[in-house]
Design an enzyme around this catalytic site. Structure first.
Site, PDB file in Angstrom:
ATOM      1  CB  SER A 183      -4.817  11.207   6.706  1.00 16.29           C
ATOM      2  OG  SER A 183      -5.903  11.091   5.849  1.00 16.29           O
TER       3      SER A 183
ATOM      4  CG  ASP B 205      -8.171   8.047   4.708  1.00 18.49           C
ATOM      5  OD1 ASP B 205      -9.110   7.580   5.380  1.00 18.49           O
ATOM      6  OD2 ASP B 205      -7.780   9.225   4.809  1.00 18.49           O
TER       7      ASP B 205
ATOM      8  CG  ASP C 117      -7.867   9.481   9.173  1.00 20.35           C
ATOM      9  OD1 ASP C 117      -7.972   9.276   7.944  1.00 20.35           O
ATOM     10  OD2 ASP C 117      -7.993  10.615   9.662  1.00 20.35           O
TER      11      ASP C 117
ATOM     12  CG  ASP D 117     -10.498  11.378   7.262  1.00 20.05           C
ATOM     13  OD1 ASP D 117      -9.896  10.702   6.398  1.00 20.05           O
ATOM     14  OD2 ASP D 117     -10.070  12.472   7.690  1.00 20.05           O
TER      15      ASP D 117
END
Length: 448
Positions: A101, A242, A244, A246
């Site tokens: 992340s 960010d 990833d 999400d």
């Protein structure tokens, strides 16, 4: 206490336990065994972000799943919500995202999704965890039943189309100048393309991943570059994802940062007016500002709080029937469209509100004044014993009594780092600063 799983899957430093090839292979074997049921051909789809170590983890996980007789579908770099979507649309038994992340490149992680595209429950994670260190040699697939691996094409196009379809078909972003910061992460190609296809003038940052620069001075946890670019090009809005993709943080046309609480307030207000909320309220975590709760109450809307982690938010939304929830950090879950946090879809929904109201982002997204909030961390050896100390618990109880309805205190162990986080918010900035300092000092003394 879980040995491998934390707040959001398994996470740690790359090539150090638990993010090593041997453990990743065992995770694949254990998860494959748990989700191997029935006589059908089993499938797992595996995506990743742009970290150098993601190649290593991808191959190790694949070996584990293949040894259990599961076919492996490899997507390459794709946002985490893309894996959640593909798990459902490709009728897979399991989805895996390799990402840490917002962490730097030298960390990595493994996030797992069930066939419904939702993150796994605590019970299922515990079942997998119990098998990771077990001897599974006798439960391996026979030589003729080994899985097959293949790379699948077109996943970026599928995700872009999925994201666009969350908007009304006639909605256009033409005339909007948008700066998108992709954190040199998983959204580096899909996010700018989706915005361009919707008609926006797009200026991109963080779209040159090299394996080492994910989240480095870019992205939702380092929005300074986005703020500067929005001001430089006089953009209407800035969007920071960010690693990833999400989560999202928004920057208005003046360069002011808008967090997830303000985003949820704006979307909830719009949806309530249109009758789109499934229930009169939203779900957020214990970290969301008290100002959000007060604002929603003034609109006749409730706020259900959960532990930190969008997995807990999603679970509460499913159980209690809400279709909007999220975190102050920018994980926004819109369950009419997604099963997990989706930075791009959340940003698009916010842009839909901006278009609908015909007002600048600064007006649409500054709906309440957040209460002063102080957050500090105390590094520990990884144990939770300081939190169980009776004197610490008494301090927290006394401070909560002192604040009453004018604030609150939250002290919790991080699920991703060996730290205890201390947060206080309230109407009196001096009081909450003193409370946090006193608690940090007491915890530090017991953690030493």
């Amino acid at each position: 206490m879980a040995k491998y799983f934390g707040t959001d899957g398994i996470r740690g430093r790359s090539n150090r336990p638990p993010i090593t090839p041997d453990i990743a292979m065992k995770v694949g074997m254990a998860a494959g065994l748990v989700f191997r049921n029935g006589d059908h051909r089993h499938r797992v789809v595996i995506g990743k972000d742009t970290r150098l170590s993601s190649y290593m983890i991808e191959n190790a996980l694949s070996a584990g799943f293949l040894s259990m007789g599961m076919d492996v579908l490899l997507t390459g770099p794709i946002p985490t919500p893309g894996i959640a979507m593909l798990t459902r649309s490709m009728r897979c038994d399991l989805g895996v995202m390799i990402s840490a992340s917002h962490n730097p490149y030298d960390d990595n992680g493994i996030k797992l999704f069930g066939p419904d595209g939702a993150k796994l429950s605590d019970a299922t994670e515990a079942e997998i965890e119990a098998l990771i260190d077990a001897d599974l040699g006798s439960r391996l697939a026979s030589p003729d039943a080994l899985g097959r691996a293949r790379r699948i094409d077109g996943v970026s196009d599928r995700y872009i189309e999925y994201a666009k379809r969350t908007l009304p078909r006639n909605l256009s972003l033409e005339g909007l100048r948008v700066v998108i910061d992709c954190a040199n992460g998983a959204g580096y190609s899909v996010a700018p393309e989706a915005l361009w296809e919707l008609g926006a003038e797009v200026i991109s940052l963080g779209v040159e991943p090299n394996g080492f620069n994910i989240n480095r001075e870019v992205g939702s946890t380092a929005p300074e570059a986005l703020v500067a670019k929005v001001r430089e090009v006089r953009a209407d809005i800035g969007i920071a994802l960010d690693g990833d993709a999400d989560r999202a943080v928004i920057v208005d046309e003046h360069g002011q940062i808008i967090d997830g609480d303000q985003m949820m307030a704006a979307i909830a207000t719009s949806w309530a007016a249109q009758g789109l909320l499934s229930k009169p309220g939203i779900v957020a975590t214990v970290m969301s500002n008290l100002g959000l709760e007060r604002y929603l109450a003034g609109k006749g809307l409730g706020l259900v709080r959960t532990p930190v982690g969008d997995r807990h938010v999603a679970e509460a939304m499913r159980l209690e029937g809400y279709n909007l929830g999220g975190e102050q950090s920018g994980h926004i879950i819109l369950s009419d469209y997604t099963t997990t946090g989706d930075g791009l879809v959340a940003a698009l929904q916010l842009l839909a509100v901006v278009r609908d109201l015909g007002r600048p982002v600064s007006e649409v997204c500054h709906l309440f004044e957040p209460l002063p909030q102080v957050l500090k961390s105390v590094r520990t050896s990884g144990d939770r014993r300081p939190l169980e100390d009776s004197a610490i618990r008494k301090m927290i109880e006394d401070f909560n009594g002192k604040l009453g309805d004018n604030g609150r205190i939250l002290v919790r162990a991080s699920g991703t780092e060996p730290v205890i986080r201390v947060m206080a918010e309230g109407d009196d900035p001096g009081m909450i600063a003193a409370i946090v300092d006193d608690l940090v000092a007491a915890l530090s003394a017991r953690a030493a």
